[in-house]
Design an enzyme around this catalytic site. Structure first.
Site, PDB file in Angstrom:
ATOM      1  N   GLU A   1      -0.407 -27.647 -23.540  1.00  0.00           N
ATOM      2  CA  GLU A   1      -0.771 -26.223 -23.428  1.00  0.00           C
ATOM      3  C   GLU A   1      -0.688 -25.709 -22.006  1.00  0.00           C
ATOM      4  O   GLU A   1      -0.264 -24.584 -21.757  1.00  0.00           O
ATOM      5  CB  GLU A   1      -2.186 -26.005 -23.961  1.00  0.00           C
ATOM      6  CG  GLU A   1      -2.583 -24.526 -23.930  1.00  0.00           C
ATOM      7  CD  GLU A   1      -4.051 -24.278 -24.188  1.00  0.00           C
ATOM      8  OE1 GLU A   1      -4.466 -23.117 -24.074  1.00  0.00           O
ATOM      9  OE2 GLU A   1      -4.774 -25.231 -24.501  1.00  0.00           O
TER      10      GLU A   1
ATOM     11  N   LYS B   1      -4.978 -28.935 -19.600  1.00  0.00           N
ATOM     12  CA  LYS B   1      -5.675 -28.013 -20.503  1.00  0.00           C
ATOM     13  C   LYS B   1      -5.197 -28.309 -21.917  1.00  0.00           C
ATOM     14  O   LYS B   1      -4.010 -28.210 -22.215  1.00  0.00           O
ATOM     15  CB  LYS B   1      -5.352 -26.557 -20.132  1.00  0.00           C
ATOM     16  CG  LYS B   1      -5.837 -25.514 -21.153  1.00  0.00           C
ATOM     17  CD  LYS B   1      -7.332 -25.334 -21.097  1.00  0.00           C
ATOM     18  CE  LYS B   1      -7.780 -24.235 -22.058  1.00  0.00           C
ATOM     19  NZ  LYS B   1      -7.817 -24.654 -23.463  1.00  0.00           N
TER      20      LYS B   1
ATOM     21  N   GLU C   1     -13.257 -30.766 -24.344  1.00  0.00           N
ATOM     22  CA  GLU C   1     -12.392 -30.151 -25.351  1.00  0.00           C
ATOM     23  C   GLU C   1     -12.335 -31.066 -26.568  1.00  0.00           C
ATOM     24  O   GLU C   1     -12.062 -32.267 -26.443  1.00  0.00           O
ATOM     25  CB  GLU C   1     -10.978 -29.959 -24.784  1.00  0.00           C
ATOM     26  CG  GLU C   1     -10.186 -28.868 -25.446  1.00  0.00           C
ATOM     27  CD  GLU C   1     -10.573 -27.467 -25.008  1.00  0.00           C
ATOM     28  OE1 GLU C   1     -10.341 -26.529 -25.804  1.00  0.00           O
ATOM     29  OE2 GLU C   1     -11.085 -27.299 -23.893  1.00  0.00           O
TER      30      GLU C   1
ATOM     31  N   ARG D   1     -18.506 -23.261 -27.933  1.00  0.00           N
ATOM     32  CA  ARG D   1     -18.812 -22.339 -26.829  1.00  0.00           C
ATOM     33  C   ARG D   1     -19.603 -21.132 -27.318  1.00  0.00           C
ATOM     34  O   ARG D   1     -20.254 -20.455 -26.520  1.00  0.00           O
ATOM     35  CB  ARG D   1     -17.531 -21.876 -26.140  1.00  0.00           C
ATOM     36  CG  ARG D   1     -16.552 -21.181 -27.040  1.00  0.00           C
ATOM     37  CD  ARG D   1     -15.276 -20.816 -26.303  1.00  0.00           C
ATOM     38  NE  ARG D   1     -15.464 -19.689 -25.410  1.00  0.00           N
ATOM     39  CZ  ARG D   1     -14.481 -19.132 -24.706  1.00  0.00           C
ATOM     40  NH1 ARG D   1     -13.252 -19.624 -24.790  1.00  0.00           N
ATOM     41  NH2 ARG D   1     -14.712 -18.097 -23.928  1.00  0.00           N
TER      42      ARG D   1
ATOM     43  N   ARG E   1     -13.338 -25.696 -27.179  1.00  0.00           N
ATOM     44  CA  ARG E   1     -14.234 -25.980 -26.044  1.00  0.00           C
ATOM     45  C   ARG E   1     -15.614 -26.299 -26.609  1.00  0.00           C
ATOM     46  O   ARG E   1     -16.175 -25.534 -27.400  1.00  0.00           O
ATOM     47  CB  ARG E   1     -14.289 -24.758 -25.135  1.00  0.00           C
ATOM     48  CG  ARG E   1     -15.196 -24.888 -23.913  1.00  0.00           C
ATOM     49  CD  ARG E   1     -14.579 -25.752 -22.833  1.00  0.00           C
ATOM     50  NE  ARG E   1     -15.444 -25.800 -21.661  1.00  0.00           N
ATOM     51  CZ  ARG E   1     -15.462 -24.887 -20.694  1.00  0.00           C
ATOM     52  NH1 ARG E   1     -14.656 -23.838 -20.760  1.00  0.00           N
ATOM     53  NH2 ARG E   1     -16.248 -25.028 -19.657  1.00  0.00           N
TER      54      ARG E   1
END
Length: 608
Positions: A182, A24, A78, A44, A29
């Protein structure tokens, strides 16, 4: 309009074989939409990000002909600015996202380019893939990227890459922790893509930093608590938080503040700093906590122990396996750098330093009482070293290998300040790089090293060799040329270094020399080609040096090798901040190493 499928936050790691794990990243995003008419980056929330990240759009445009038969393509992923393969720099990404001036945007894109990392393929050609299981979508994504010649894994030199999955949790988690990543996303393999839903078969597993703070305030209007730490005798705010409480914990804390706190005119409460809490977060800087979550009360910690110094240590995530002794011992008295400062520096640079010293017998220089006192060299592994400090055995003697972050921190705790490495890895007979050590007589003649390095860069460019440059951490520069495994022997590299050294001296005989005796060099720079040999060593990238300023052997971008360069500016304090701002100049070292073209170099050797 695209609405991403979202994961749920979890503290539990799925153990069934039906789950896999993806890294992640701390980014935006985004959907990368590539159609016949345009390329778009969409957030997003439906915002068009294309203008702020022209390097991603430009990368796709370069592949327009290859892309055309595959269109339309919708990639879920991402958008990040990478510090390392597993760590993204969210603050720089935020800065870019706020920019309005196109000239500034292009400048930032040039200096710290963004990368789009795709983890899902939801449209390919005329096929919507939402109803295909996760494994099939990942296979299709890898197939598409292979057709395009795009990396299916993270690449620091490509503007688009893939995010692969791992069957096992522990190995990728360990690497993620090393790189300050992360977290991970756990995904069930057989599931479909459900747009706009938050699902329990995608789980966020955060790599939390655990920090301590004192409750100093509460705002009933938004339910945020304020936390602070002591910096000497002054309270310093570290940020606000509200999430993570059980209902009973929240009510208990709020009631206590209402009872003991002082209400201000704007309806907020100020409370005496007596309540210690532990907070999970991703970062703590400039009075802000990144994604803070209440973890627990720390009634065992007296308020006076909740300090800024402890906060810095906790954010650094020093390994619990290392028993740190005398952290306040001064090692560099002039800039007032302590052993803890050294250990935090080594922890922060460990993701960048360890790949270069992996499986190499180290020669350490230890300064038990600081750089102004006596030192000694150490090559042999002490018998009291813990198991995580590696060893190479030859004729019954044990030598030091430092292959883990724990080993590096343990060696730092032994006041090992300098880390020197050979040119080959253990059990290998061929060098894995060529290094030119450009050594001026003193720091006053450092401009000679700049001139020599620039000439070397021109030679390498002419020979189509990728080269890297770093400061020695003292008065010189070092140029590194990575070599593919088992490509050149020491005899061959010696012919090359000798030929180049003679070329430099013949080009500028008043500036450079290959004279071994110092007394005969005058004020010329010594081009040390003899030092590149089996058994010899060079200071490792990111190694501290025993100078008065706490300087570091610091990798540079070639654009920095110019007149005003000052190697003493790169210290154990400034180098981690520099990586955050500008990235790691050696970031693509190992990627380029395998692709290094030695054709012209070998022709030069054959003609000698």
């Amino acid at each position: 309009m695209w609405k991403p499928m979202l994961p749920m936050l979890s503290e539990k790691i799925p153990e069934q074989n039906s789950w896999v794990f993806e890294v992640k990243y701390d980014g935006f995003r985004s959907l990368l939409s590539i159609t016949e008419s345009k390329v778009q980056l969409i957030s997003r929330n439906g915002k068009d990000l294309s203008e702020n990240f022209p390097e991603i759009i430009g990368f796709c445009e370069e592949y327009r002909n290859l892309l055309r038969p595959e269109l339309p393509i919708h990639l879920d992923g991402e958008l990040v600015i990478l510090n390392s393969p597993l760590q993204a720099n969210f603050s720089l990404l935020q800065q870019r996202g706020r920019l309005k001036n196109l000239t500034k945007i292009k400048e930032h894109a040039s200096k710290r380019p963004a990368t789009f990392l795709a983890f899902d393929l939801i449209r390919w050609k005329n096929n919507g893939l939402e109803n295909q299981p996760y494994e099939k979508r990942k296979d299709d994504l890898a197939q598409l990227f292979s057709k395009l010649g795009w990396p299916v894994d993270v690449s620091l030199s490509s503007r688009i890459g893939g995010i692969k999955y791992y069957d096992k949790f522990a190995p990728v988690w360990d690497q993620l922790q090393l790189e300050y990543g992360e977290g991970l996303i756990a995904k069930r393999k057989k599931t479909l893509y459900e747009q706009g839903k938050r699902v329990d078969y995608w789980l966020k597993l955060k790599n939390w930093r655990k920090v301590n703070g004192l409750i100093t305030g509460f705002d009933p209007n938004n339910a945020y608590f304020e936390a602070a730490v002591y910096d000497r005798d002054q309270l310093v705010n570290i940020g606000l938080f509200k999430h993570g409480f059980e209902e009973s914990e929240f009510e208990t804390l709020r009631s206590l503040i209402y009872e003991k706190g002082e209400k201000t005119k704007d309806g907020k409460y100020i409370v005496s700093p007596q309540i210690s809490v532990q907070i999970n977060c991703l970062q703590a800087e400039d009075g802000q906590l990144r994604e803070p979550m209440f973890d627990c009360f720390r009634f065992d910690l007296p308020p006076e122990e909740i300090t800024y110094k402890k906060l810095i240590k906790d954010i650094a995530m020093l390994p619990q396996s290392v028993d740190i002794t005398n952290p306040d011992k001064p090692l560099w008295p002039q800039p007032d750098f302590s052993k803890q400062d050294l250990l935090i520096f080594l922890r922060k640079v460990s993701p960048y330093m360890l790949p270069h010293i992996l499986d190499k017998r180290l020669t350490l220089i230890r300064y038990p009482h600081g750089v102004t006192d006596q030192s000694f060299y150490q090559k042999h592994r002490p018998d009291y070293a813990p198991d995580y400090v590696g060893k190479a055995v030859e004729n019954g003697e044990e030598f030091i290998l430092c292959n883990t972050m724990e080993a590096l921190i343990w060696l730092g705790n032994q006041a090992a300040i300098e880390y020197h490495m050979p040119f080959q890895r253990e059990n290998k007979t061929y060098p894995d790089e060529i290094v030119f050590d450009l050594d001026p007589p003193s720091r006053q003649e450092f401009p000679l090293a700049i001139e020599a390095a620039k000439l070397l860069k021109n030679i390498c460019d002419h020979l189509e060799l990728t080269s890297y440059v770093k400061t020695s951490g003292n008065k010189g520069l070092q140029v590194h040329i990575p070599l593919p495994e088992n490509s050149l022997s020491y005899d061959e590299t010696r012919k090359f270094t000798e030929a180049v050294a003679f070329l430099l001296v013949n080009h500028e005989p008043t500036l450079f020399t290959i004279e071994r005796l110092k007394k005969n060099r005058g004020n010329k720079l010594y081009v040390d080609y003899i030092q590149h040999a089996e058994g010899k060593t060079i200071v490792a990238p990111f190694s501290p040096r025993a100078t008065e300023s706490g300087s570091v052997s610091t990798p540079l971008f070639w654009s920095e090798v110019k007149e005003n360069l000052n190697p003493m500016e790169f210290t154990i304090q400034s180098v981690p901040e520099r990586i955050e701002l500008y990235g790691n100049p050696l970031g693509d070292y190992f990627e380029k190493k395998e692709k290094q073209n030695l054709t012209k170099l070998k022709q030069l050797i054959d003609n000698e």
